[in-house]
Design a protein around this motif. Structure first.
Motif, PDB file in Angstrom:
ATOM      1  N   GLU A  49       0.840  -1.224   0.000  1.00 53.92           N
ATOM      2  CA  GLU A  49       0.000   0.000   0.000  1.00 53.92           C
ATOM      3  C   GLU A  49       0.871   1.269   0.000  1.00 53.92           C
ATOM      4  N   ASP A  50       1.934   1.229   0.812  1.00 58.98           N
ATOM      5  CA  ASP A  50       2.812   2.402   0.905  1.00 58.98           C
ATOM      6  C   ASP A  50       3.491   2.664  -0.438  1.00 58.98           C
ATOM      7  N   THR A  51       3.880   1.575  -1.097  1.00 63.81           N
ATOM      8  CA  THR A  51       4.521   1.710  -2.408  1.00 63.81           C
ATOM      9  C   THR A  51       3.559   2.359  -3.402  1.00 63.81           C
ATOM     10  N   VAL A  52       2.333   1.859  -3.421  1.00 65.38           N
ATOM     11  CA  VAL A  52       1.325   2.392  -4.349  1.00 65.38           C
ATOM     12  C   VAL A  52       1.143   3.891  -4.113  1.00 65.38           C
ATOM     13  N   ASN A  53       0.962   4.271  -2.842  1.00 59.10           N
ATOM     14  CA  ASN A  53       0.724   5.684  -2.530  1.00 59.10           C
ATOM     15  C   ASN A  53       1.911   6.563  -2.898  1.00 59.10           C
ATOM     16  N   LYS A  54       3.098   6.069  -2.592  1.00 61.14           N
ATOM     17  CA  LYS A  54       4.313   6.828  -2.893  1.00 61.14           C
ATOM     18  C   LYS A  54       4.421   7.109  -4.402  1.00 61.14           C
ATOM     19  N   VAL A  55       4.251   6.057  -5.196  1.00 62.56           N
ATOM     20  CA  VAL A  55       4.406   6.197  -6.648  1.00 62.56           C
ATOM     21  C   VAL A  55       3.280   7.047  -7.229  1.00 62.56           C
ATOM     22  N   LYS A  56       2.072   6.759  -6.787  1.00 59.35           N
ATOM     23  CA  LYS A  56       0.905   7.481  -7.300  1.00 59.35           C
ATOM     24  C   LYS A  56       1.024   8.980  -7.001  1.00 59.35           C
ATOM     25  N   ASP A  57       1.358   9.319  -5.752  1.00 61.61           N
ATOM     26  CA  ASP A  57       1.464  10.732  -5.373  1.00 61.61           C
ATOM     27  C   ASP A  57       2.594  11.420  -6.130  1.00 61.61           C
ATOM     28  N   GLY A  58       3.719  10.706  -6.272  1.00 57.89           N
ATOM     29  CA  GLY A  58       4.872  11.270  -6.992  1.00 57.89           C
ATOM     30  C   GLY A  58       4.516  11.593  -8.436  1.00 57.89           C
ATOM     31  N   ILE A  59       3.851  10.645  -9.090  1.00 55.87           N
ATOM     32  CA  ILE A  59       3.496  10.853 -10.503  1.00 55.87           C
ATOM     33  C   ILE A  59       2.433  11.940 -10.640  1.00 55.87           C
ATOM     34  N   LYS A  60       1.529  11.986  -9.670  1.00 59.68           N
ATOM     35  CA  LYS A  60       0.478  13.017  -9.704  1.00 59.68           C
ATOM     36  C   LYS A  60       1.119  14.406  -9.656  1.00 59.68           C
ATOM     37  N   THR A  61       2.065  14.587  -8.737  1.00 60.83           N
ATOM     38  CA  THR A  61       2.771  15.863  -8.624  1.00 60.83           C
ATOM     39  C   THR A  61       3.485  16.195  -9.927  1.00 60.83           C
TER      40      THR A  61
ATOM     41  N   GLU B 116       0.813  -6.798  -7.497  1.00 67.09           N
ATOM     42  CA  GLU B 116      -0.371  -6.115  -6.960  1.00 67.09           C
ATOM     43  C   GLU B 116      -0.130  -4.596  -6.942  1.00 67.09           C
ATOM     44  N   ALA B 117       1.069  -4.210  -6.475  1.00 65.90           N
ATOM     45  CA  ALA B 117       1.391  -2.774  -6.407  1.00 65.90           C
ATOM     46  C   ALA B 117       1.368  -2.151  -7.803  1.00 65.90           C
ATOM     47  N   LEU B 118       2.012  -2.816  -8.770  1.00 65.63           N
ATOM     48  CA  LEU B 118       2.052  -2.269 -10.129  1.00 65.63           C
ATOM     49  C   LEU B 118       0.644  -2.217 -10.733  1.00 65.63           C
ATOM     50  N   GLY B 119      -0.132  -3.268 -10.488  1.00 70.37           N
ATOM     51  CA  GLY B 119      -1.505  -3.301 -10.998  1.00 70.37           C
ATOM     52  C   GLY B 119      -2.332  -2.148 -10.452  1.00 70.37           C
ATOM     53  N   ARG B 120      -2.164  -1.884  -9.154  1.00 74.35           N
ATOM     54  CA  ARG B 120      -2.936  -0.778  -8.557  1.00 74.35           C
ATOM     55  C   ARG B 120      -2.473   0.577  -9.048  1.00 74.35           C
ATOM     56  N   VAL B 121      -1.141   0.727  -9.170  1.00 71.41           N
ATOM     57  CA  VAL B 121      -0.617   1.988  -9.705  1.00 71.41           C
ATOM     58  C   VAL B 121      -1.151   2.199 -11.121  1.00 71.41           C
ATOM     59  N   ASN B 122      -1.115   1.151 -11.927  1.00 71.12           N
ATOM     60  CA  ASN B 122      -1.633   1.263 -13.301  1.00 71.12           C
ATOM     61  C   ASN B 122      -3.080   1.733 -13.299  1.00 71.12           C
ATOM     62  N   ARG B 123      -3.895   1.152 -12.419  1.00 69.03           N
ATOM     63  CA  ARG B 123      -5.315   1.537 -12.383  1.00 69.03           C
ATOM     64  C   ARG B 123      -5.477   3.007 -11.983  1.00 69.03           C
TER      65      ARG B 123
END
Lengths: 176, 133
Positions: free
Chosen positions: A105-117, A148-155
């Motif tokens: 979960e932490d990985t997903v949030n980190k990557v997602k937030d970074g890319i969003k910024t 799972e992390a990559l799949g969630r980030v992709n979504r």
């Protein structure tokens, strides 16, 4: 504008992504944000070399950013057009190279937030991400957690993106 | 040349044989026709020859030290109505084994090149074709 390019290994997705960013940026400055940790692995060096050759005459300025992807924005001075390649390496780097394995979960949030910024501060961002999901799930728990992390980030990225393309045998199909 | 791709057991060969009305003797599984077979089956260069499970043939040729890239390219030049069928094998986790990585990479690149040359590319899912080129 945020564009996502999704495909399997050796599907020709990099080439398609390069064509998209070159077209959108219309001869203005553009950056190539590389997420792969190359190290001294020969295969990686060769792979990076091949990609460099492929884009050498296209006028990219390369930014090496294997983790904390939001930092890439600091190196983009004008005409913030960028190609980020690729999310699968970024997720692996965030998950496995911080001393200890980060929670999914932490990985997903980190990557997602970074890319969003990064996306919010760019004019045009094209992101390459991988399909690693279609050869079953017969893997060890760590690999599954990575998938799972990559799949969630992709979504998450698919939701954020203006346009999404799937690339198969070098042919791109718009799926959003 | 037509290229048909898709996952394992999706009905690619059945679909191709029915749609294009190809007899079994024109179907080559995991192999290319020999020179003699090609001359016999395709004397005028316009026969519909199916090469199925191309990925397995690529794997075999890499192991044998062959040049699958050049061999398939020369085959499709001589057989302009050929139908090439191949599994999609690149949509998984990067394999641990170095040979598997090379095999996956070379298969992917061969398919990208074949698709660029093909008049038509179809992707078969559950027996249903989707024309992507």
């Amino acid at each position: 504008m945020l564009t996502l390019v999704y495909g399997g290994s050796a599907s020709g997705k990099s080439q398609i992504a390069e064509d998209i960013i070159c077209k959108i940026s219309e001869g203005k400055n553009k950056y190539y944000i590389a997420t792969m940790k190359v190290g001294d692995d020969e295969e990686n060096i060769e792979r990076v070399e091949k990609h460099r050759n492929q884009r050498k005459d296209k006028g990219f300025v390369t930014i090496e950013c294997p983790h904390d992807i939001e930092n890439a924005i600091k190196e983009m001075t004008s005409d913030k057009n960028a190609l980020l390649e690729c999310v699968s390496n970024l997720v692996a780097n965030e998950m496995f190279f911080g001393g200890e394995i980060k929670e999914m979960e932490d990985t997903v949030n980190k990557v997602k937030d970074g890319i969003k910024t990064l996306a919010e501060n760019s004019d045009n961002l094209v992101i390459v991400t991988n399909n690693v999901f279609e050869s079953g799930s017969d893997y060890d728990p760590t690999t599954l957690s990575y998938m799972e992390a990559l799949g969630r980030v992709n979504r998450e990225l698919f939701n954020m993106a203006d346009e999404v393309y799937e690339v198969v045998v070098g042919i791109s199909m718009r799926i959003k | 040349m037509k290229l048909i791709i898709g996952g394992y057991a999706q009905g690619k060969l059945d679909y191709a044989k029915k749609k294009l009305n190809v007899e079994d003797k024109y179907v080559f599984e995991c192999t290319l026709p020999t020179k003699e077979e090609n001359e016999e089956l395709n004397p005028n260069g316009d026969a519909k020859i199916i090469v199925s499970s191309l990925h397995k043939w690529i794997r075999k040729r890499i192991k044998e030290g062959g040049r699958p890239e050049e061999e398939i390219s020369s085959f499709v030049k001589k057989n302009q109505n050929a139908i090439i069928i191949c599994d999609e094998i690149g949509n998984g986790i990067v394999p641990m084994d170095p040979f598997e990585r090379v095999y996956r990479e070379r298969t992917g690149r061969i398919l990208v090149n074949l698709a660029a040359e093909a008049l038509e590319v179809e992707r078969v899912v559950c027996g249903i074709p989707q024309k992507i080129k």
